[in-house]
Design an enzyme around this catalytic site. Structure first.
Site, PDB file in Angstrom:
ATOM      1  CD1 TRP A   1      45.176  48.033  47.160  1.00 48.35           C
ATOM      2  CD2 TRP A   1      43.538  46.587  47.631  1.00 48.35           C
ATOM      3  NE1 TRP A   1      45.444  46.897  46.469  1.00 48.35           N
ATOM      4  CE2 TRP A   1      44.448  45.971  46.738  1.00 48.35           C
ATOM      5  CE3 TRP A   1      42.436  45.847  48.071  1.00 48.35           C
ATOM      6  CZ2 TRP A   1      44.283  44.671  46.267  1.00 48.35           C
ATOM      7  CZ3 TRP A   1      42.277  44.557  47.592  1.00 48.35           C
ATOM      8  CH2 TRP A   1      43.174  43.978  46.709  1.00 48.35           C
TER       9      TRP A   1
ATOM     10  CB  CYS B   1      42.784  53.407  41.814  1.00 43.62           C
ATOM     11  SG  CYS B   1      42.954  52.499  43.366  1.00 43.62           S
TER      12      CYS B   1
END
Length: 605
Positions: free
Chosen positions: A375, A371
């Site tokens: 995380w 992303c």
């Protein structure tokens, strides 16, 4: 303090302040309010049991308000039209309201005490550092680093009675033809949010890893999370690439995940397919270029297919959870649940993880997931896809392994997402960074358990209790933002371990515990499960969200399990087997016949 109150406290729990003559408006019970160094506790005087109890770190908001009361409640409080009250909103979706008689001057003291201890100023103010009665995980046999290496042993189909102690021993023992474990980050100097030991392609040297890390945000270079030992396909993770950088070493590292197929078929060639999955919407990925982020270029990563899943960020999730919490505490029309964005977000994660699992299980393709930072959404998708792909992760020990591997070792920001202090930070946590990312992931597992009730060793109640334990900060496993921070804080030697606590609790209860799934049948799903997209329609998770407002509805599963246990004790084995067989699965993929139908790279945006 009355002696009967002591039985509601943990061994190291201390009462900070107490308030008598209080009514819990949620249940219309009179009782006593206590604030301890661990929880906000309401004990009813009549039934002498605790109600409305919430750990301090689970509290999201505290309000000193005035409530207008009507009917019997008003009459019982001496006809007062306006009653001072304390309203507590929790990260676990509940809202508790307490009415305090007007002659009490201690309400302000209680509120001030709550606000002080619910948000401690430093890490060591959390209850986990004060919980001295629970045995510590003091030796390397139960340290997080050893447990991660144990998972790597499983990955390489090896097991040793001790953890490799030197860099040479680790690199010599934990490797095969294609992959190896590197200790390049053993002192966390390369990447502070990555684990000390990482699985990487054997063809890539440590020097090349260092160069590749420079082209990824926060140095989070592509690393292996899971590998299919049968096909050689890899599930890898990273952060987004940095714009305006030389990506030659990164491209080489990513392409190294495309090992030759172990068993080529007529349908698929020797060359392995590679997908790069960007969890974000395409527009968000492009917008990140303004801050030197972005996504992979098709012209640079020519051998890969780039896919965008369109999953929104932590701020959208936080807003949708607020709406969900208000809904479940409002007793309004059930039809309004259809308009909740929360369930749409749950579905997008389920569909994305299923898509990834399908590509690995049915195409033997390798998949790199990221992303922005790698995380939050990355952890959700990689962790969920691992559970779909590997039946080991659907057991108790496997659940622990995937949590420690993908959530803890790879640096999910637990402190930021729960609004807690961490090591070395003097400023108050940023409320805009708080978001229920772990809760979303656990809810996705609960949705899968509804579809495949015999595929999981643990129950939905276990997931609820696990989430509560994380929010409570009673254990040290989920403090701080990374493995490196927990190591510097000496969490292993200073705080109790949730896994030891669970093991002791299960051992004391024998073979029967509410955390165990009565319908578990490991022989039924021995490989990957890939639910079809049409079946991924989530419903409200009753065991978690309805336990406060509709407890009877939330307990239906546990009541059914208790009834089944009684039948097992009373009936012959053949009858029990028939009863278990009557609880059929919603969706039953058979082998490779149940495929997720996805057309085009942007269908999930």
């Amino acid at each position: 303090m009355d002696s009967f109150l002591l039985r509601f406290l943990l061994a190291d729990e201390q009462v900070l302040t107490m308030l008598d003559g209080v009514r819990l408006l949620n249940t219309n019970n009179d009782g006593i309010l206590l604030v301890t160094n661990f929880q906000f506790l309401f004990v009813s005087k009549g039934e002498k049991k605790k109600l409305g109890t919430i750990p301090l770190t689970t509290i999201a908001k505290i309000e000193d308000i005035t409530v207008l009361l009507q009917g019997k409640i008003k009459q019982s409080l001496q006809q007062e039209q306006a009653v001072r009250s304390i309203q507590v909103t929790g990260y676990d979706s509940r809202i508790l309201t307490f009415a305090v008689k007007s002659n009490h001057n201690d309400q302000g003291t209680v509120v001030a005490c709550l606000r002080k201890y619910a948000k401690p100023a430093d890490l060591r103010g959390l209850f986990a550092f004060r919980n001295l009665s629970v045995p510590r995980a003091v030796d390397n046999r139960v340290s997080p680093e050893f447990r991660l290496l144990k998972e790597y042993h499983r990955f390489f189909h090896k097991w040793f009675s001790h953890s490799p102690s030197t860099s040479f021993e680790i690199q010599k023992v934990l490797e095969n033809k294609w992959w190896r474990v590197t200790n390049i980050n053993s002192d966390y100097s390369l990447c502070q949010t990555y684990p000390a030991h990482l699985r990487v392609p054997k063809t890539i040297s440590d020097e090349e890893l260092k160069e590749a890390s420079k082209s990824r945000k926060k140095m989070r270079f592509p690393a292996i999370s899971w590998c299919d030992s049968g096909s050689g396909a890899v599930l890898a993770r990273s952060s987004q690439p940095i714009a305006m950088m030389d990506h030659n070493e990164d491209v080489k590292l990513v392409y190294a995940f495309c090992t030759p197929r172990i068993k080529p078929t007529d349908e698929f060639s020797v060359n392995r397919k590679l997908y790069i999955v960007d969890c974000r919407p395409w527009t968000s990925a492009q917008a990140n270029k303004l801050t030197r982020g972005g996504t992979e270029s098709a012209s640079t990563y020519q051998e890969a297919e780039i896919v965008f899943l369109g999953i929104l960020n932590i701020h959208d999730i936080r807003g949708s959870f607020t709406g969900l919490r208000e809904y479940v505490n409002a007793y309004e029309s059930i039809h309004q649940v259809d308009s909740l964005e929360w369930l749409n977000y749950i579905r997008s994660i389920l569909v994305g993880a299923s898509w990834i699992a399908e590509k690995i299980a049915q195409e033997s393709a390798s998949v790199l997931v990221h992303c922005s930072d790698g995380w939050d959404r990355t952890t959700q998708l990689v962790g969920l896809a691992s559970i779909l792909l590997d039946p080991y992760y659907r057991t108790f020990s496997g659940f622990q392994a995937v949590v420690e591997k993908d959530w803890l070792a790879f640096g999910h920001q637990f402190a930021k997402r729960m609004g807690l202090p961490t090591l070395g930070e003097k400023e108050q946590p940023n409320e805009k960074e708080i978001s229920p990312i772990l809760l979303q992931w656990l809810e996705c597992i609960a949705q899968l358990m509804r579809m495949y009730p015999s595929a999981f060793e643990f129950s939905s109640i276990f997931l609820v209790d696990f989430m509560d334990a994380v929010l409570s900060c009673r254990f040290g496993n989920f403090l701080c933002n990374s493995e490196e921070e927990r190591a510097r804080a000496d969490v292993v030697n200073s705080c109790p371990c949730i896994w030891e606590h669970l093991a002791d609790m299960w051992a004391s209860c024998g073979m029967v515990h509410k955390h165990m799934n009565t319908f578990y049948n490991p022989s039924k799903y021995t490989g990957a499960i890939v639910p079809p997209a049409s079946a991924l329609t989530p419903i409200l998770w009753p065991e978690f969200y309805l336990r406060w407002t509709c407890p009877l509805e939330s307990q239906r599963e546990s009541d059914y399990v208790e009834a089944l246990k009684s039948k097992k004790d009373a009936e012959p084995r053949s009858t029990v087997a028939e009863l278990e067989g009557s609880h059929t699965d919603v969706a039953k993929p058979s082998g490779g016949n149940c495929r997720l139908r996805v057309v085009g790279s942007n269908v999930l945006m």
